[in-house]
Design a protein around this motif. Structure first.
Motif, PDB file in Angstrom:
ATOM      1  N   HIS A  63       0.834  -1.206   0.000  1.00 22.01           N
ATOM      2  CA  HIS A  63       0.000   0.000   0.000  1.00 22.01           C
ATOM      3  C   HIS A  63       0.868   1.256   0.000  1.00 22.01           C
ATOM      4  N   PRO A  93      -9.288  11.405  -2.838  1.00 17.90           N
ATOM      5  CA  PRO A  93      -9.943  10.203  -2.319  1.00 17.90           C
ATOM      6  C   PRO A  93     -10.509   9.307  -3.414  1.00 17.90           C
ATOM      7  N   HIS A  94     -10.187   9.597  -4.650  1.00 12.87           N
ATOM      8  CA  HIS A  94     -10.669   8.799  -5.774  1.00 12.87           C
ATOM      9  C   HIS A  94      -9.628   8.882  -6.882  1.00 12.87           C
ATOM     10  N   ALA A 102      -5.132   0.988  -3.118  1.00 12.57           N
ATOM     11  CA  ALA A 102      -6.015   0.033  -2.434  1.00 12.57           C
ATOM     12  C   ALA A 102      -5.795  -1.387  -2.938  1.00 12.57           C
ATOM     13  N   ASP A 204     -15.432  -3.195   5.544  1.00 17.71           N
ATOM     14  CA  ASP A 204     -14.657  -2.108   4.949  1.00 17.71           C
ATOM     15  C   ASP A 204     -13.297  -2.621   4.492  1.00 17.71           C
ATOM     16  N   SER A 205     -13.297  -3.807   3.902  1.00 15.32           N
ATOM     17  CA  SER A 205     -12.063  -4.420   3.439  1.00 15.32           C
ATOM     18  C   SER A 205     -11.536  -3.703   2.207  1.00 15.32           C
ATOM     19  N   ASP A 206     -10.334  -4.081   1.777  1.00 15.55           N
ATOM     20  CA  ASP A 206      -9.757  -3.503   0.561  1.00 15.55           C
ATOM     21  C   ASP A 206     -10.674  -3.750  -0.639  1.00 15.55           C
ATOM     22  N   ASP A 208     -13.925  -4.058  -0.625  1.00 19.81           N
ATOM     23  CA  ASP A 208     -15.093  -3.175  -0.520  1.00 19.81           C
ATOM     24  C   ASP A 208     -14.725  -1.743  -0.879  1.00 19.81           C
ATOM     25  N   GLN A 209     -13.559  -1.294  -0.438  1.00 26.95           N
ATOM     26  CA  GLN A 209     -13.109   0.051  -0.801  1.00 26.95           C
ATOM     27  C   GLN A 209     -12.930   0.171  -2.312  1.00 26.95           C
ATOM     28  N   SER A 211     -14.464  -1.590  -4.533  1.00 26.54           N
ATOM     29  CA  SER A 211     -15.796  -1.625  -5.138  1.00 26.54           C
ATOM     30  C   SER A 211     -16.428  -0.239  -5.134  1.00 26.54           C
ATOM     31  N   ARG A 212     -16.266   0.475  -4.010  1.00 30.55           N
ATOM     32  CA  ARG A 212     -16.825   1.831  -3.940  1.00 30.55           C
ATOM     33  C   ARG A 212     -16.098   2.782  -4.884  1.00 30.55           C
ATOM     34  N   LEU A 213     -14.800   2.591  -5.032  1.00 34.97           N
ATOM     35  CA  LEU A 213     -14.014   3.479  -5.885  1.00 34.97           C
ATOM     36  C   LEU A 213     -14.283   3.259  -7.369  1.00 34.97           C
TER      37      LEU A 213
END
Length: 243
Positions: A63, A93-94, A102, A204-206, A208-209, A211-213
């Motif tokens: 990371h 943040p994106h 991530a 809130d795993s990597d 999942d993060q 996926s949101r990104l």
């Protein structure tokens, strides 16, 4: 004065030749034995709870390294006694930098193992040990908690002792054991995380993060983690075994 400079230059050249040069491959039985040793600390749950700390170092280091390479500001890394970790970086943040950062965690250990296998396959045992030591020392600067500092110091100190004090055969066995461990140990965490999510944990795993990104299902990111780790194990294993 010129004599001193010449001596220093000769010493540096000799050291560089030693580090960058090739060393003979160990016997096949040594390669098989180190594979067995790596399996012995990855498969049993009790020993895995301890050895997983080393995988966490590689995970969080991945990371951190990718955060720096993508232009983010690395604030710090924390390693915890439950084998979890946290890497904090500043930046947008994106975007691609955040996505790559991530994604680097679960892919770092197997990819480091694959890179190590490539070096060992080319006979660069000493170079691998020195590179690993340098990466651990660089990571130590960014550690922000006592347990994390202790873990990295112990790991880095082991590499230093082997690099400086051990003979060629011990260095070779140690290097092969480390690379086998990264390849094998890099497979298990993604499966553990997937099982934990199936039980309703690790929301809130990597994955999942990511996926949101990216708006890509977390399952696809797990597929990536598994593909990288299993392909690295297969490819790295072939190099180590000389197939």
């Amino acid at each position: 004065m010129e004599s001193t400079v010449s001596t220093a230059a000769a010493s540096f050249t000799s050291l560089w030749d030693e580090v960058s040069g090739t060393q003979p491959d160990p016997d096949l039985w040594v390669v098989i034995a180190t594979l067995g040793a790596a399996l012995a600390v990855v498969v049993p749950h009790t020993l895995w709870r301890l050895s997983r700390n080393a995988i966490t170092i590689a995970h969080e280091g991945g990371h951190g390294l990718v955060a720096l390479l993508t232009g983010r500001t690395l604030t710090g890394i924390r390693l915890h006694s439950d084998t979890s970790g946290l890497t904090v970086s500043r930046g947008k943040p994106h975007g691609i930098g955040m996505i790559l950062t991530a994604a680097a965690g679960y892919t770092a250990p197997p990819l480091l193992g694959l890179g190590g296998a490539a070096l060992l396959g080319a006979g660069r045992i000493t170079l691998l040990l020195w590179l690993a030591t340098a990466l651990l020392l660089a990571m130590l600067v960014m550690i922000r908690n006592a347990y994390g500092a202790l873990t990295v110091l112990v790991t880095g100190g082991t590499f230093v002792l082997v690099s400086w004090l051990a003979g060629p055969q011990v260095q070779a066995a140690f290097a092969y054991a480390v690379v086998w461990f990264l390849l094998l140990g890099g497979v298990r965490p993604a499966f553990e995380l997937q099982a934990k999510r199936a039980r309703g944990g690790a929301g809130d795993s990597d994955a999942d993060q990511l996926s949101r990104l990216t708006h890509v299902p977390a399952g696809m990111w797990f597929f990536l983690f598994h593909a990288v780790s299993l392909c690295s194990l297969l490819g790295g294993g072939r190099w180590l075994l000389g197939w």
